[in-house]
Design an enzyme around this catalytic site. Structure first.
Site, PDB file in Angstrom:
ATOM      1  N   GLU A  97       0.827  -1.209   0.000  1.00  0.00           N
ATOM      2  CA  GLU A  97       0.000   0.000   0.000  1.00  0.00           C
ATOM      3  C   GLU A  97       0.857   1.252   0.000  1.00  0.00           C
ATOM      4  O   GLU A  97       1.836   1.341   0.749  1.00  0.00           O
ATOM      5  CB  GLU A  97      -0.892  -0.025   1.248  1.00  0.00           C
ATOM      6  CG  GLU A  97      -2.240   0.580   1.025  1.00  0.00           C
ATOM      7  CD  GLU A  97      -3.087  -0.251   0.048  1.00  0.00           C
ATOM      8  OE1 GLU A  97      -3.132   0.116  -1.131  1.00  0.00           O
ATOM      9  OE2 GLU A  97      -3.678  -1.246   0.486  1.00  0.00           O
ATOM     10  N   HIS A  98       0.451   2.201  -0.822  1.00  0.00           N
ATOM     11  CA  HIS A  98       1.201   3.453  -0.993  1.00  0.00           C
ATOM     12  C   HIS A  98       2.634   3.179  -1.452  1.00  0.00           C
ATOM     13  O   HIS A  98       3.574   3.864  -1.054  1.00  0.00           O
ATOM     14  CB  HIS A  98       1.170   4.301   0.292  1.00  0.00           C
ATOM     15  CG  HIS A  98      -0.182   4.895   0.536  1.00  0.00           C
ATOM     16  ND1 HIS A  98      -0.607   6.041  -0.099  1.00  0.00           N
ATOM     17  CD2 HIS A  98      -1.213   4.492   1.312  1.00  0.00           C
ATOM     18  CE1 HIS A  98      -1.855   6.312   0.290  1.00  0.00           C
ATOM     19  NE2 HIS A  98      -2.248   5.392   1.141  1.00  0.00           N
ATOM     20  N   THR A  99       2.784   2.141  -2.243  1.00  0.00           N
ATOM     21  CA  THR A  99       4.094   1.848  -2.839  1.00  0.00           C
ATOM     22  C   THR A  99       4.075   2.133  -4.337  1.00  0.00           C
ATOM     23  O   THR A  99       5.126   2.237  -4.948  1.00  0.00           O
ATOM     24  CB  THR A  99       4.460   0.357  -2.656  1.00  0.00           C
ATOM     25  OG1 THR A  99       3.347  -0.437  -3.073  1.00  0.00           O
ATOM     26  CG2 THR A  99       4.793   0.036  -1.208  1.00  0.00           C
ATOM     27  N   GLU A 101      -7.378  10.085 -14.528  1.00  0.00           N
ATOM     28  CA  GLU A 101      -7.460  10.394 -13.091  1.00  0.00           C
ATOM     29  C   GLU A 101      -6.467  11.508 -12.720  1.00  0.00           C
ATOM     30  O   GLU A 101      -6.795  12.423 -11.972  1.00  0.00           O
ATOM     31  CB  GLU A 101      -7.150   9.105 -12.303  1.00  0.00           C
ATOM     32  CG  GLU A 101      -7.299   9.235 -10.822  1.00  0.00           C
ATOM     33  CD  GLU A 101      -8.636   8.722 -10.297  1.00  0.00           C
ATOM     34  OE1 GLU A 101      -9.256   7.863 -10.935  1.00  0.00           O
ATOM     35  OE2 GLU A 101      -9.057   9.206  -9.244  1.00  0.00           O
ATOM     36  N   ASP A 125      -4.517   0.721  -9.223  1.00  0.00           N
ATOM     37  CA  ASP A 125      -5.947   0.420  -9.321  1.00  0.00           C
ATOM     38  C   ASP A 125      -6.353   0.096 -10.755  1.00  0.00           C
ATOM     39  O   ASP A 125      -7.031  -0.899 -11.023  1.00  0.00           O
ATOM     40  CB  ASP A 125      -6.786   1.611  -8.820  1.00  0.00           C
ATOM     41  CG  ASP A 125      -6.463   1.950  -7.386  1.00  0.00           C
ATOM     42  OD1 ASP A 125      -5.812   1.127  -6.710  1.00  0.00           O
ATOM     43  OD2 ASP A 125      -6.847   3.047  -6.945  1.00  0.00           O
ATOM     44  N   TYR A 129      -3.741  12.475   0.271  1.00  0.00           N
ATOM     45  CA  TYR A 129      -3.079  11.547  -0.645  1.00  0.00           C
ATOM     46  C   TYR A 129      -1.965  12.277  -1.377  1.00  0.00           C
ATOM     47  O   TYR A 129      -0.816  11.830  -1.402  1.00  0.00           O
ATOM     48  CB  TYR A 129      -4.100  10.975  -1.636  1.00  0.00           C
ATOM     49  CG  TYR A 129      -3.521   9.947  -2.568  1.00  0.00           C
ATOM     50  CD1 TYR A 129      -3.507   8.605  -2.226  1.00  0.00           C
ATOM     51  CD2 TYR A 129      -2.965  10.315  -3.790  1.00  0.00           C
ATOM     52  CE1 TYR A 129      -2.966   7.650  -3.076  1.00  0.00           C
ATOM     53  CE2 TYR A 129      -2.422   9.381  -4.645  1.00  0.00           C
ATOM     54  CZ  TYR A 129      -2.430   8.052  -4.291  1.00  0.00           C
ATOM     55  OH  TYR A 129      -1.889   7.117  -5.137  1.00  0.00           O
TER      56      TYR A 129
END
Ligand code: GLA
Length: 389
Positions: free
Chosen positions: A35-37, A164, A176, A226
């Site tokens: 996560e968040h990598t 995005e 994602d 974020y």
């Protein structure tokens, strides 16, 4: 089936039921670890779900676009055109498909005529299960199939991410859209976000279920945090680059980080970078553990991931911590952690089949007592990527 029926009916009701109407599906995703990598050039390990977004579409003779979502019926039909696609606040959710059409056109995939489209998704929105990547990749798939564009699914993911980033203004990584576009039944995707090299890993877990726990706390403010975390990682990287030759934090091994971290010179930045580095290492170890059939080791790494996101990266918050920590106490829970961007949304857990019911009951009670409203639970299956149905 239910959802497909819903979208077909919405289309017929809003736009009329004649002519060549085609239906499509794209999944949501859950990230198991890493996560968040993804914006730090590290590894991720997500999988696509069998829940997702459905669309019914019909080409038009002119350049108009008309977009409707059964999830936001009060927003009505958003009218736009292939010429001059711009972000408009009042278009709300419709900015996602518009952004994709715009990004595809920038790459030379220009639709000659417009279309009418109705969407319906069964991913709880704001839950962090990528309802936005799902609608983006779905739109990319609609374009690919209806206009005969020859891009592959990785390009589809990149178009979604560009939409995005550039159109919506959320500086997300590739995880994602990649997980949604490249999803495969009963497989998780081990992706190196620095190179986009990937491998599928079987995720048929004998007697174990993937249980998603939703805090029911909507994300919102999260998006600005974020971008803040991204900027903190960039700053930490920049400082580390003064003594070590690396392009991303994901390129740094844990031992090297320990040797170099003093140059960061700021306690908060140091913790952010430490998360990026250790989470990447955990992800690689977790995939190795799974390959050896060591599900308990995998679960321990999930728990460690949550602690790092809570203490070093600070993206969890009371709701996610309460759910995860309550899950850790229950029999049959192999591992549990927050999933996605954080600040709300969902946790993912691996739970022994025979314990799922008791676990959800107990966690629900603890959560509601502490937070004041109940969480939701979904026992999910791992499914395929986007397709015409
Ligand atoms: C969001 C972003 C992803 C990724 C995750 C955190 O889901 O869209 O790119 O950064 O957060 O792992």
């Amino acid at each position: 089936m239910e959802a497909e029926k819903t979208v077909r009916e919405s289309f017929a009701r809003i736009f009329g039921g004649d002519g060549d109407i085609r239906c499509y599906f794209a999944p949501g995703r859950v990230n198991l670890i890493g996560e968040h990598t993804d914006y730090n050039g590290g590894h991720v390990f997500p999988c696509a779900l069998t829940i997702g977004t459905y669309a019914a579409v019909r080409k038009r003779d002119d350049r108009k676009l008309r977009l409707y979502s059964e999830n936001f019926p009060d927003d009505g039909v958003c009218e736009s055109s292939l010429d001059g696609l711009v972000y408009r606040t009042e278009d709300g959710w419709a900015n996602y498909p518009k952004g994709v059409i715009n990004e595809a056109a920038k790459r030379g995939y220009e639709a000659d005529v417009g279309f009418d489209i109705a969407f319906y998704g069964n991913i709880p929105n704001g839950s962090g299960l990528s309802s936005s990547a799902s609608i983006e990749v779905l739109t990319g798939e609609v374009l690919r199939d209806m206009y005969g564009f020859d891009y592959d699914q990785i390009t589809n993911a990149l178009i979604g991410q560009a939409a995005e980033n550039a159109f919506i203004g959320v500086n997300c990584g590739i995880m994602d859209q990649f997980a949604v576009a490249m999803g495969r039944k009963d497989k998780a995707i081990f992706l190196d976000t620095a190179t986009l090299a990937y491998e599928y890993a079987p995720i048929v877990l004998d007697g174990v279920k993937i249980v998603i726990m939703n805090t029911n706390k909507k994300r919102g403010l999260g998006d600005s945090k974020y971008n803040e975390r991204r900027a903190e990682c960039e700053e930490a990287l920049h400082r580390l680059q003064s003594i070590v030759n690396i392009a991303t934090l994901g390129a740094l091994r844990e031992e090297e980080f320990e040797r170099c971290k003093h140059v960061i010179g700021d306690e908060v930045l140091l913790r952010r970078a430490r998360h990026a580095v250790t989470e990447n290492a955990r992800t690689i170890r977790a995939v190795e553990a799974l390959a050896k059939g060591d599900i308990n080791e995998f679960g321990q790494l999930m728990n460690a991931s949550h602690r790092s996101l809570r203490d070093d990266y600070e993206v969890t918050g009371r709701e996610l911590d309460t759910l995860t920590e309550a899950a850790w106490e229950q029999d049959g829970v192999i591992g549990a952690r927050m999933t996605g961007a954080g600040f709300g949304g969902c946790c993912v857990s691996l739970v022994r089949e025979e314990c799922v019911e008791a676990m959800t009951r107990a966690v629900s009670e603890i959560y509601e007592t502490k937070i004041g409203y109940p969480p939701s639970f979904y026992v999910v299956s791992v499914g395929d990527g986007p397709r015409r149905i």
